[in-house]
Design a protein around this motif. Sequence first.
Motif, PDB file in Angstrom:
ATOM      1  N   ASP A 141      46.173  44.286  40.552  1.00 25.98           N
ATOM      2  CA  ASP A 141      45.491  45.027  39.514  1.00 25.98           C
ATOM      3  C   ASP A 141      46.429  46.108  39.022  1.00 25.98           C
ATOM      4  O   ASP A 141      46.568  47.155  39.631  1.00 25.98           O
TER       5      ASP A 141
ATOM      6  N   ARG B 283      42.102  37.345  39.813  1.00 24.63           N
ATOM      7  CA  ARG B 283      41.800  38.480  38.938  1.00 24.63           C
ATOM      8  C   ARG B 283      43.032  39.365  38.827  1.00 24.63           C
ATOM      9  O   ARG B 283      43.704  39.635  39.815  1.00 24.63           O
TER      10      ARG B 283
ATOM     11  N   GLN C  84      43.038  39.106  33.197  1.00 26.69           N
ATOM     12  CA  GLN C  84      42.000  38.090  33.284  1.00 26.69           C
ATOM     13  C   GLN C  84      41.064  38.433  34.420  1.00 26.69           C
ATOM     14  O   GLN C  84      41.414  39.184  35.328  1.00 26.69           O
ATOM     15  N   GLY C  85      39.861  37.879  34.337  1.00 25.64           N
ATOM     16  CA  GLY C  85      38.849  38.196  35.330  1.00 25.64           C
ATOM     17  C   GLY C  85      38.059  39.426  34.911  1.00 25.64           C
ATOM     18  O   GLY C  85      38.231  39.984  33.830  1.00 25.64           O
ATOM     19  N   HIS C  86      37.170  39.842  35.784  1.00 27.89           N
ATOM     20  CA  HIS C  86      36.301  40.970  35.474  1.00 27.89           C
ATOM     21  C   HIS C  86      37.024  42.288  35.696  1.00 27.89           C
ATOM     22  O   HIS C  86      37.802  42.444  36.638  1.00 27.89           O
ATOM     23  N   ARG C  87      36.725  43.259  34.826  1.00 25.90           N
ATOM     24  CA  ARG C  87      37.347  44.573  34.896  1.00 25.90           C
ATOM     25  C   ARG C  87      36.393  45.633  35.435  1.00 25.90           C
ATOM     26  O   ARG C  87      36.804  46.781  35.619  1.00 25.90           O
TER      27      ARG C  87
ATOM     28  N   ARG D  99      34.743  44.208  41.711  1.00 27.92           N
ATOM     29  CA  ARG D  99      35.239  43.316  40.655  1.00 27.92           C
ATOM     30  C   ARG D  99      35.751  41.971  41.160  1.00 27.92           C
ATOM     31  O   ARG D  99      36.277  41.181  40.388  1.00 27.92           O
ATOM     32  N   GLN D 100      35.598  41.716  42.430  1.00 29.02           N
ATOM     33  CA  GLN D 100      36.043  40.441  42.994  1.00 29.02           C
ATOM     34  C   GLN D 100      34.885  39.454  43.075  1.00 29.02           C
ATOM     35  O   GLN D 100      33.709  39.838  43.133  1.00 29.02           O
TER      36      GLN D 100
END
Length: 565
Positions: A321, A518, A522-525, A501-502
């Motif tokens: 991240d 993630r 990409q993926g949730h923030r 966020r995982q």
Amino acid sequence: MPVETASSAAARQAKQKRKSHSLSIRRTNSTEQERSGPQRELLESQSSDNLESLGRPEVRNTAASDGAEPSESIPKEAFKVCQNQNALGERAEPQTGSDQECYGWRVSLVFASLQDSKLPLSLRSNLMDLFSQIEREFENLYIENLELRREIDSLNDRLAADGQTLEGADLAKGALKSKASHSTSQLSQKLKTTYKASTSKIVSSFKATTSRATCQLVREYVGHRDGIWDLSVSRTQPVVLGTASADHTAMLWSIETGKCLLKYLGHQGSVNSIKFHPTEQMALTASGDQTAHIWRYLVQLPTPQPVTDISQQLPCEDDVDFSDKDDADGELEGPSECPSVRVATTTLRSHQGVVIAADWLVGGKQVVTASWDRAANLYDVETSELVHSLTGHDQELTHCCTNPTQRLVVTSSRDTTFRLWDFRDPSIHSVNVFQGHTDTVTSAVFTVGDNVVSGSDDRTVKVWDLKNMRSPIATIRTDSAVNRISVSVNQKIIALPHDNRQVRLFDTSGVRLARLPRSNRQGHRRMVCCSTWCEDNPSCNLFTCGFDRQAIGWNINIPALLQEK
């Protein structure tokens, strides 16, 4: 007979004093020579090299005064160094290299100064003893550093096989403890850094390969103006994705294209959940306006577009991240030309608080709602009447779920419990209380068979057997609070959305299968609120949503995932 002049007499007396002083020094040193043989031999062998380089047979027997010029036997450079350091008030302990040699000259200078001084004899004796102690301390320190030098050489030999060398390995023979200790710490740090770097590369490479092979981000569904609490997939044709958002709307999406097909605008508060009728094109939504709505929809799917794997276009670095930047912080424009529905077919009222969740009972003729008023209500869909009010929880409810094949309902609560309600016998409504969590139970769902899976803010997920509610048959421990979980029907894979966020995947025996990739691209923030499976869809078989205002469609290669297990 020649008469002795005054000057020659003074010179003779000074010479006799120097001889007597040298004799006293030799007597003092003779007691030191009785110490341990190996240390003395080691010291003398190392010191002889330094003495030979200076061309002097003896160090201690030279005398000079502080202000005198250096004699022929004392190198001028050493004399100047010692004199300057004494003038600066620096400590007398030797450091490295020439400082060790200068220390010997300085001791001689001090001894000579003491003999020529006007100090009382007792005070001079005490000073002599103190300097002798300093000399002994120096010898011990010197021997200790020689031993450290050998240890460092030994470590270098061990590293030679791996092609590594210790920085500062060519320290002078007279290196002291400070440098040796510093070099040893450098070695330790270098070993740790090298190990971590090589291990991280191997582990990261393995994780990235596993993630890319089994879990791929396929599509993002963006259009809500606030966080998405819940999502669901319809069980009838056409198959659509439904999302419930804090922006007071619910949306229906084309799974293949990511286009919004319909927007429901009937609620006056946050839409907290959405569920589809098992056989008809109807949706059930629960809201913060203390109501639950049933509304019909009619959508036409657009022409499918080629499926593009977003993870192929963006760098996929699992567990990395780089930034906490939220790309969804700005105002998002809603989907253009999206049809809307503003009026509900049926409105269910009777709760005195936020309706946090709702679901259809098997057959679709009744629905159950869960509220912050600590009650769950059972309604008749056709008449909108309240059939039963399920009470017993001590705090607000957080979720409710129905069994897909039997008239069973499970409700979750902030009171750390979840309850199983049995409506199979119309005359008896039994209830069982499951106690096993230490914090809010965020959700509890049924699996195929007689199991229930519960998730909690205590960072655990527990699998329960309905026939034995005393203790769970499996416990999954995580590093973050768990939100609304879902279990795949065919393979019984649990999808865990987390506050951090995982999204993690486990089987019902508690074995970890994967973590969805993630990164900052990409993926949730933000917090992931819910997950749902759609195993029959060829492109996206898992969906997640979060408070970053987006839903994501994933393609999970389940056979490969189970094979890696």
